[in-house]
Motif scaffolding. Sequence first.
Motif, PDB file in Angstrom:
ATOM      1  N   ALA A 167      -3.865  -1.662  16.314  1.00  0.00           N
ATOM      2  CA  ALA A 167      -2.302  -1.297  16.457  1.00  0.00           C
ATOM      3  C   ALA A 167      -2.036   0.235  15.890  1.00  0.00           C
ATOM      4  CB  ALA A 167      -1.477  -2.233  15.430  1.00  0.00           C
ATOM      5  N   THR A 168      -3.050   0.643  15.082  1.00  0.00           N
ATOM      6  CA  THR A 168      -2.966   2.078  14.573  1.00  0.00           C
ATOM      7  C   THR A 168      -1.519   2.467  14.229  1.00  0.00           C
ATOM      8  OG1 THR A 168      -2.558   2.973  17.162  1.00  0.00           O
ATOM      9  CG2 THR A 168      -4.930   3.001  16.303  1.00  0.00           C
ATOM     10  N   LEU A 169      -0.846   1.719  13.307  1.00  0.00           N
ATOM     11  CA  LEU A 169       0.282   1.945  12.959  1.00  0.00           C
ATOM     12  C   LEU A 169       0.227   3.061  11.856  1.00  0.00           C
ATOM     13  CD1 LEU A 169       1.623  -1.801  12.800  1.00  0.00           C
ATOM     14  CD2 LEU A 169       2.289   0.022  14.292  1.00  0.00           C
ATOM     15  N   LEU A 170       1.283   3.604  11.559  1.00  0.00           N
ATOM     16  CA  LEU A 170       1.311   4.415  10.351  1.00  0.00           C
ATOM     17  C   LEU A 170       1.655   3.819   9.116  1.00  0.00           C
ATOM     18  CD1 LEU A 170       3.492   7.408  11.883  1.00  0.00           C
ATOM     19  CD2 LEU A 170       0.909   7.320  11.774  1.00  0.00           C
ATOM     20  N   GLU A 171       0.661   3.695   8.034  1.00  0.00           N
ATOM     21  CA  GLU A 171       0.434   3.092   6.906  1.00  0.00           C
ATOM     22  C   GLU A 171       1.801   3.308   5.844  1.00  0.00           C
ATOM     23  OE1 GLU A 171      -1.233   0.287   6.376  1.00  0.00           O
ATOM     24  OE2 GLU A 171      -2.350   0.441   8.199  1.00  0.00           O
ATOM     25  N   TRP A 172       2.123   4.565   6.094  1.00  0.00           N
ATOM     26  CA  TRP A 172       3.207   4.866   5.191  1.00  0.00           C
ATOM     27  C   TRP A 172       4.509   4.818   5.513  1.00  0.00           C
ATOM     28  CZ3 TRP A 172      -0.221   7.951   7.623  1.00  0.00           C
ATOM     29  CH2 TRP A 172       0.169   8.819   8.717  1.00  0.00           C
ATOM     30  N   LYS A 173       4.706   4.440   6.684  1.00  0.00           N
ATOM     31  CA  LYS A 173       6.084   4.169   7.427  1.00  0.00           C
ATOM     32  C   LYS A 173       6.183   2.490   7.544  1.00  0.00           C
ATOM     33  CE  LYS A 173       6.505   8.343  10.071  1.00  0.00           C
ATOM     34  NZ  LYS A 173       7.888   8.768   9.266  1.00  0.00           N
ATOM     35  N   THR A 174       7.502   2.194   7.426  1.00  0.00           N
ATOM     36  CA  THR A 174       7.935   0.776   7.693  1.00  0.00           C
ATOM     37  C   THR A 174       7.649   0.477   9.336  1.00  0.00           C
ATOM     38  OG1 THR A 174       9.950   0.978   8.318  1.00  0.00           O
ATOM     39  CG2 THR A 174       9.649   0.823   6.052  1.00  0.00           C
ATOM     40  N   ILE A 175       7.792  -0.984   9.386  1.00  0.00           N
ATOM     41  CA  ILE A 175       7.510  -1.369  10.715  1.00  0.00           C
ATOM     42  C   ILE A 175       8.505  -1.004  11.665  1.00  0.00           C
ATOM     43  CG2 ILE A 175       7.541  -3.553  12.316  1.00  0.00           C
ATOM     44  CD1 ILE A 175       4.759  -2.894  10.422  1.00  0.00           C
ATOM     45  N   LEU A 176       9.704  -0.961  11.311  1.00  0.00           N
ATOM     46  CA  LEU A 176      10.947  -0.434  11.860  1.00  0.00           C
ATOM     47  C   LEU A 176      10.758   1.101  12.380  1.00  0.00           C
ATOM     48  CD1 LEU A 176      13.739  -0.764  13.526  1.00  0.00           C
ATOM     49  CD2 LEU A 176      14.567  -0.264  11.189  1.00  0.00           C
ATOM     50  N   GLU A 177      10.249   1.816  11.326  1.00  0.00           N
ATOM     51  CA  GLU A 177      10.184   3.284  11.526  1.00  0.00           C
ATOM     52  C   GLU A 177       8.811   3.571  12.297  1.00  0.00           C
ATOM     53  OE1 GLU A 177      11.487   4.872   7.201  1.00  0.00           O
ATOM     54  OE2 GLU A 177       9.520   4.330   7.178  1.00  0.00           O
TER      55      GLU A 177
ATOM     56  N   MET B 200       0.384  -9.726  13.513  1.00  0.00           N
ATOM     57  CA  MET B 200       1.650  -9.067  13.468  1.00  0.00           C
ATOM     58  C   MET B 200       1.934  -7.472  13.641  1.00  0.00           C
ATOM     59  SD  MET B 200       3.166 -11.559  10.277  1.00  0.00           S
ATOM     60  CE  MET B 200       4.650 -11.053  10.105  1.00  0.00           C
ATOM     61  N   GLN B 201       0.878  -6.955  13.118  1.00  0.00           N
ATOM     62  CA  GLN B 201       0.691  -5.594  13.400  1.00  0.00           C
ATOM     63  C   GLN B 201       0.525  -5.333  14.838  1.00  0.00           C
ATOM     64  OE1 GLN B 201      -2.128  -3.325  10.944  1.00  0.00           O
ATOM     65  NE2 GLN B 201      -1.915  -4.944   9.317  1.00  0.00           N
ATOM     66  N   GLN B 202      -0.291  -6.090  15.590  1.00  0.00           N
ATOM     67  CA  GLN B 202      -0.472  -5.901  17.045  1.00  0.00           C
ATOM     68  C   GLN B 202       0.803  -6.145  17.690  1.00  0.00           C
ATOM     69  OE1 GLN B 202      -2.935  -4.181  17.621  1.00  0.00           O
ATOM     70  NE2 GLN B 202      -3.572  -4.502  19.834  1.00  0.00           N
ATOM     71  N   ARG B 203       1.815  -7.053  17.552  1.00  0.00           N
ATOM     72  CA  ARG B 203       2.860  -7.209  18.090  1.00  0.00           C
ATOM     73  C   ARG B 203       3.789  -6.129  17.667  1.00  0.00           C
ATOM     74  NH1 ARG B 203       4.889 -13.435  16.693  1.00  0.00           N
ATOM     75  NH2 ARG B 203       2.858 -14.460  17.052  1.00  0.00           N
ATOM     76  N   ALA B 204       3.810  -5.529  16.575  1.00  0.00           N
ATOM     77  CA  ALA B 204       4.665  -4.304  16.238  1.00  0.00           C
ATOM     78  C   ALA B 204       4.189  -3.100  17.221  1.00  0.00           C
ATOM     79  CB  ALA B 204       4.286  -3.986  14.612  1.00  0.00           C
ATOM     80  N   GLY B 205       2.714  -3.117  17.308  1.00  0.00           N
ATOM     81  CA  GLY B 205       1.940  -2.132  18.281  1.00  0.00           C
ATOM     82  C   GLY B 205       2.660  -2.204  19.707  1.00  0.00           C
ATOM     83  N   ILE B 206       2.881  -3.381  20.101  1.00  0.00           N
ATOM     84  CA  ILE B 206       3.326  -3.768  21.495  1.00  0.00           C
ATOM     85  C   ILE B 206       4.918  -3.285  21.711  1.00  0.00           C
ATOM     86  CG2 ILE B 206       3.994  -5.465  23.180  1.00  0.00           C
ATOM     87  CD1 ILE B 206       1.336  -6.893  22.300  1.00  0.00           C
ATOM     88  N   CYS B 207       5.542  -3.568  20.492  1.00  0.00           N
ATOM     89  CA  CYS B 207       6.851  -3.354  20.572  1.00  0.00           C
ATOM     90  C   CYS B 207       7.192  -1.644  20.403  1.00  0.00           C
ATOM     91  CB  CYS B 207       7.737  -3.648  19.202  1.00  0.00           C
ATOM     92  SG  CYS B 207       7.871  -5.307  18.898  1.00  0.00           S
ATOM     93  N   ARG B 208       6.184  -0.913  19.790  1.00  0.00           N
ATOM     94  CA  ARG B 208       6.205   0.498  19.593  1.00  0.00           C
ATOM     95  C   ARG B 208       6.118   0.962  21.165  1.00  0.00           C
ATOM     96  NH1 ARG B 208       1.780   3.141  16.110  1.00  0.00           N
ATOM     97  NH2 ARG B 208       0.640   1.948  17.735  1.00  0.00           N
ATOM     98  N   ALA B 209       5.104   0.305  21.828  1.00  0.00           N
ATOM     99  CA  ALA B 209       4.688   0.793  23.226  1.00  0.00           C
ATOM    100  C   ALA B 209       6.051   0.557  24.291  1.00  0.00           C
ATOM    101  CB  ALA B 209       3.377   0.214  23.672  1.00  0.00           C
ATOM    102  N   LEU B 210       6.673  -0.462  23.999  1.00  0.00           N
ATOM    103  CA  LEU B 210       7.849  -0.935  24.847  1.00  0.00           C
ATOM    104  C   LEU B 210       9.273  -0.256  24.342  1.00  0.00           C
ATOM    105  CD1 LEU B 210       7.414  -4.606  25.030  1.00  0.00           C
ATOM    106  CD2 LEU B 210       7.208  -3.130  26.758  1.00  0.00           C
ATOM    107  N   MET B 211       9.031   0.574  23.199  1.00  0.00           N
ATOM    108  CA  MET B 211      10.359   1.059  22.791  1.00  0.00           C
ATOM    109  C   MET B 211      11.033   2.212  23.780  1.00  0.00           C
ATOM    110  SD  MET B 211      12.521   1.075  20.289  1.00  0.00           S
ATOM    111  CE  MET B 211      13.946   1.811  20.107  1.00  0.00           C
TER     112      MET B 211
END
Length: 252
Positions: free
Chosen positions: A86-96, A140-151
């Motif tokens: 997912a390569t999410l930014l660890e210091w940011k919330t899921i929404l961010e 759940m992280q991967q779902r958030a990554g998909i949301c980010r790609a769809l944003m």
Amino acid sequence: MTAITIDKATKVFSSRDGEEVVALSDVSLDIGENEFISLVGPSGCGKSTLLRLIGGLLPLNGGRILIDGTEVKGPQVKTGFVFQKATLLEWKTILENVLFPLKIMGSLDAKSRDKARELLALAGLDGFENKYPGELSGGMQQRAGICRALMHDPDILLMDEPFGALDALTREDMSIELLRIWREQPKTIVFVTHSISEAVLLSDRVVVMSPRPGEVKQILDIPLPRPRSFAVQKDARFQDKVDEIRQLITGK
């Protein structure tokens, strides 16, 4: 309508000692609007390379790739990318994290947060907006990554083994979740996977690639009704396609 045209795409890499490695050779493929295509083949056949070429993340050495008739020369707003992690930014919330692409593009507006929350709810992450990545499971992280790609509402979603790092049960859940999201928000999806059964479950067509240098060996239609669930695996046509693809890849 054709969304993506790949016309004799060729990619060559140079090693440190100057030796040239042909990753892809004369790959041609037309992908329809809102079609779900999976790329399968042996390791090293150039599946991920082809995905990066479509996304404009790598330059071609020959041939051309067009999206909606326009030649790809670099990353485009029309495409979203989902990687294996997912390569999410660890210091940011899921929404961010989900809002981050719009922030980079300078296109955040008053409605952006509402849209991000809608996407998170669509992906089953309602109530997790203010959590941090480390507080979520891998799925759940991967779902958030998909949301980010769809944003930014891309027309095309490029997915490079997005479930490869997940355990078997979570991977199955994510496959069905992806089909549901795709049904509710249609996109052209190009999906790289090593799982033959996953490719058959998800796809309209499966593209089988040859060993390096990667070429299109065969394209198979998947004649299974939609919407799909895991019950489709009991359909004799499902297993026939899995066996046919395995034979094409392994010769067994």
